[in-house]
Scaffold this motif. Sequence first.
Motif, short mmCIF file in Angstrom:
data_model
loop_
_atom_site.label_atom_id
_atom_site.label_comp_id
_atom_site.label_asym_id
_atom_site.label_seq_id
_atom_site.Cartn_x
_atom_site.Cartn_y
_atom_site.Cartn_z
N GLN A 20 0.83 -1.21 0.00
CA GLN A 20 0.00 0.00 0.00
C GLN A 20 0.87 1.26 0.00
O GLN A 20 0.56 2.24 -0.69
CB GLN A 20 -0.93 0.01 1.21
N LEU A 21 1.95 1.24 0.75
CA LEU A 21 2.85 2.39 0.80
C LEU A 21 3.49 2.62 -0.57
O LEU A 21 3.59 3.76 -1.03
CB LEU A 21 3.93 2.17 1.87
N GLN A 22 3.90 1.55 -1.22
CA GLN A 22 4.53 1.68 -2.54
C GLN A 22 3.53 2.27 -3.55
O GLN A 22 3.87 3.19 -4.30
CB GLN A 22 5.04 0.32 -3.02
N HIS A 23 2.28 1.76 -3.54
CA HIS A 23 1.26 2.28 -4.45
C HIS A 23 0.96 3.75 -4.14
O HIS A 23 0.81 4.57 -5.06
CB HIS A 23 -0.03 1.46 -4.37
N ALA A 24 0.87 4.08 -2.85
CA ALA A 24 0.59 5.47 -2.47
C ALA A 24 1.74 6.38 -2.90
O ALA A 24 1.50 7.51 -3.37
CB ALA A 24 0.37 5.56 -0.97
N THR A 25 2.97 5.91 -2.79
CA THR A 25 4.13 6.71 -3.20
C THR A 25 4.11 6.92 -4.72
O THR A 25 4.37 8.05 -5.20
CB THR A 25 5.44 6.00 -2.78
N GLU A 26 3.80 5.87 -5.47
CA GLU A 26 3.71 6.00 -6.93
C GLU A 26 2.58 6.96 -7.32
O GLU A 26 2.75 7.81 -8.20
CB GLU A 26 3.49 4.63 -7.57
N ASP A 27 1.42 6.83 -6.69
CA ASP A 27 0.29 7.74 -6.97
C ASP A 27 0.67 9.17 -6.64
O ASP A 27 0.33 10.10 -7.38
CB ASP A 27 -0.95 7.33 -6.18
N ASN A 28 1.35 9.35 -5.53
CA ASN A 28 1.78 10.68 -5.11
C ASN A 28 2.71 11.29 -6.16
O ASN A 28 2.57 12.46 -6.53
CB ASN A 28 2.46 10.59 -3.74
N ALA A 29 3.67 10.50 -6.64
CA ALA A 29 4.60 11.01 -7.65
C ALA A 29 3.85 11.38 -8.93
O ALA A 29 4.13 12.43 -9.55
CB ALA A 29 5.68 9.97 -7.93
N ALA A 30 2.90 10.52 -9.34
CA ALA A 30 2.13 10.80 -10.56
C ALA A 30 1.30 12.07 -10.38
O ALA A 30 1.22 12.92 -11.30
CB ALA A 30 1.24 9.62 -10.91
N LEU A 31 0.68 12.23 -9.21
CA LEU A 31 -0.13 13.43 -8.96
C LEU A 31 0.74 14.69 -8.92
O LEU A 31 0.32 15.75 -9.39
CB LEU A 31 -0.93 13.27 -7.66
#
Length: 188
Positions: A148-159
């Motif tokens: 979940q942390l990895q997905h949230a970090t990737e989403d954060n970078a994309a946003l």
Amino acid sequence: MNRQGNPAVLAQARRRDSLDKRQRALTALTALERDDTKITHAAVARTARVSTWLTYTDGIREHIQTARHRQATTPPPPPTQGTPTTPAGLRAELHLARQEIKELRQERDRLRDALRHQLGQQLDTLHAPDPTHRVDELTRNNHQLADQLQHATEDNAALRHRTASLEEDLAAARTSLRRMIRDENLNQ
């Protein structure tokens, strides 16, 4: 030899004092048994003028337990005619009875607390989950949280990238709008 005295002499004096107290306790026990007085640790200590603690030590405790057993198994003597019970004797018996009741209550409370503690430990061991299952569960939860942390970090970078792109577009639109307004004002 130092000013405080010879340690060997002091140790010998302590041994003599200890032996004297033990002998007084045994003599008091014999007297209480001979007089057919109820034998308790407190009664022996009081009669011998020693601490109750001493009556519970090895070498004295066994004698008291044996005398109490003999006293319990020996039938009481028949009451003699013409021996009146004095108020002082009754008060002494009452005092001894109260003291024994107090000791018995304290012992009951200690035993109850020990039993409660032991039962609590047994219940804890019965209801405790198997540690290997708990470790497996925690490991699974840890992996899920890491994903979940990895997905949230990737989403954060994309946003962040998207936000930066939109801010550039907005800045370009403002610049373009300013030019249009300036050009329109010049044409009028």
